[in-house]
Design a protein around this motif. Sequence first.
Motif, mmCIF file in Angstrom:
data_model
loop_
_atom_site.group_PDB
_atom_site.id
_atom_site.type_symbol
_atom_site.label_atom_id
_atom_site.label_comp_id
_atom_site.label_asym_id
_atom_site.label_seq_id
_atom_site.Cartn_x
_atom_site.Cartn_y
_atom_site.Cartn_z
ATOM 1 N N VAL A 44 56.992 -63.772 6.462
ATOM 2 C CA VAL A 44 58.053 -62.830 6.127
ATOM 3 C C VAL A 44 57.473 -61.431 6.191
ATOM 4 O O VAL A 44 56.277 -61.214 5.974
ATOM 5 N N LEU A 45 58.329 -60.499 6.534
ATOM 6 C CA LEU A 45 57.963 -59.092 6.508
ATOM 7 C C LEU A 45 59.191 -58.314 6.109
ATOM 8 O O LEU A 45 60.298 -58.843 6.109
ATOM 9 N N GLY A 46 59.003 -57.078 5.742
ATOM 10 C CA GLY A 46 60.156 -56.299 5.327
ATOM 11 C C GLY A 46 59.781 -54.909 4.902
ATOM 12 O O GLY A 46 58.668 -54.439 5.138
ATOM 13 N N GLU A 47 60.733 -54.277 4.220
ATOM 14 C CA GLU A 47 60.551 -52.895 3.814
ATOM 15 C C GLU A 47 61.343 -52.624 2.542
ATOM 16 O O GLU A 47 62.487 -53.047 2.423
ATOM 17 N N GLY A 117 66.217 -51.504 -11.333
ATOM 18 C CA GLY A 117 66.758 -50.172 -11.068
ATOM 19 C C GLY A 117 67.716 -50.189 -9.894
ATOM 20 O O GLY A 117 68.665 -50.953 -9.864
ATOM 21 N N ALA A 118 67.432 -49.381 -8.907
ATOM 22 C CA ALA A 118 68.289 -49.300 -7.719
ATOM 23 C C ALA A 118 67.539 -49.752 -6.472
ATOM 24 O O ALA A 118 67.765 -49.245 -5.383
ATOM 25 N N VAL A 119 66.642 -50.702 -6.612
ATOM 26 C CA VAL A 119 65.815 -51.135 -5.492
ATOM 27 C C VAL A 119 66.675 -51.630 -4.323
ATOM 28 O O VAL A 119 67.727 -52.246 -4.515
ATOM 29 N N ALA A 120 66.234 -51.319 -3.116
ATOM 30 C CA ALA A 120 66.917 -51.790 -1.911
ATOM 31 C C ALA A 120 65.900 -51.916 -0.789
ATOM 32 O O ALA A 120 64.870 -51.241 -0.777
ATOM 33 N N GLY A 121 66.211 -52.791 0.143
ATOM 34 C CA GLY A 121 65.341 -52.975 1.289
ATOM 35 C C GLY A 121 65.789 -54.163 2.101
ATOM 36 O O GLY A 121 66.944 -54.610 2.002
ATOM 37 N N LYS A 122 64.877 -54.666 2.920
ATOM 38 C CA LYS A 122 65.198 -55.843 3.729
ATOM 39 C C LYS A 122 63.987 -56.745 3.811
ATOM 40 O O LYS A 122 62.845 -56.322 3.677
ATOM 41 N N LEU A 123 64.265 -58.007 4.010
ATOM 42 C CA LEU A 123 63.261 -59.031 4.193
ATOM 43 C C LEU A 123 63.615 -59.786 5.467
ATOM 44 O O LEU A 123 64.767 -60.182 5.643
ATOM 45 N N ILE A 124 62.653 -59.970 6.334
ATOM 46 C CA ILE A 124 62.874 -60.706 7.574
ATOM 47 C C ILE A 124 61.988 -61.940 7.544
ATOM 48 O O ILE A 124 60.779 -61.848 7.335
ATOM 49 N N ALA A 125 62.604 -63.093 7.704
ATOM 50 C CA ALA A 125 61.875 -64.367 7.699
ATOM 51 C C ALA A 125 61.851 -64.921 9.117
ATOM 52 O O ALA A 125 62.899 -65.070 9.749
ATOM 53 N N TYR A 126 60.673 -65.204 9.608
ATOM 54 C CA TYR A 126 60.498 -65.865 10.912
ATOM 55 C C TYR A 126 60.219 -67.330 10.634
ATOM 56 O O TYR A 126 59.283 -67.660 9.887
ATOM 57 N N SER A 127 61.025 -68.188 11.212
ATOM 58 C CA SER A 127 60.953 -69.618 10.919
ATOM 59 C C SER A 127 60.995 -70.434 12.203
ATOM 60 O O SER A 127 61.498 -69.978 13.224
ATOM 61 N N VAL A 128 60.519 -71.659 12.099
ATOM 62 C CA VAL A 128 60.615 -72.619 13.191
ATOM 63 C C VAL A 128 61.513 -73.741 12.709
ATOM 64 O O VAL A 128 61.329 -74.297 11.622
ATOM 65 N N LEU A 129 62.517 -74.071 13.514
ATOM 66 C CA LEU A 129 63.453 -75.141 13.196
ATOM 67 C C LEU A 129 63.148 -76.348 14.052
ATOM 68 O O LEU A 129 62.717 -76.230 15.191
ATOM 69 N N GLY A 130 63.428 -77.505 13.506
ATOM 70 C CA GLY A 130 63.374 -78.730 14.313
ATOM 71 C C GLY A 130 64.667 -78.840 15.109
ATOM 72 O O GLY A 130 65.509 -77.965 15.091
ATOM 73 N N ARG A 131 64.845 -79.933 15.828
ATOM 74 C CA ARG A 131 66.078 -80.062 16.601
ATOM 75 C C ARG A 131 67.203 -80.583 15.755
ATOM 76 O O ARG A 131 67.082 -81.069 14.705
#
Length: 131
Positions: A44-47, A117-131
């Motif tokens: 995961v990564l984000g800001e 408080g007023a925290v805000a941001g984004k989180l990006i999750a990179y995942s691998v899915l099965g079929r």
Amino acid sequence: IRDTDPGSAVMTRLELSIAAGGDTGGLLLSQLNPFGVQALIITVLGEITTVPGAAATGDFGVSANGTTLSDILLDGLDINAAAVFNTEDSGGVNGAGNRPIDSTEYITGSIATGTDGAVAGKLIAYSVLGR
């Protein structure tokens, strides 16, 4: 991932919002696995774009419901600093990549210490899915 055919794995990118919602489990972020299948969260990564204005840390992870604190992806992340983060550099003691998420589990973000408080941001999750 329960899949014996490596050619059938699919990499996904899921962008989620981090927003103030309270100081209990899952109130910064709560997202049911949207894929409907077991997946492996690689990283995961984000800001953090808006800080709460007081010392606070957040935990992000995978839980059976959307309101339980989990720190298996990011543990003790300083959310009172506008900054970018990722599992590898900001994982903390318990946070790491390559974490499974079942079809009925949630990705959660929770206040570990302080207030949101007023925290805000984004989180990006990179995942691998099965079929």
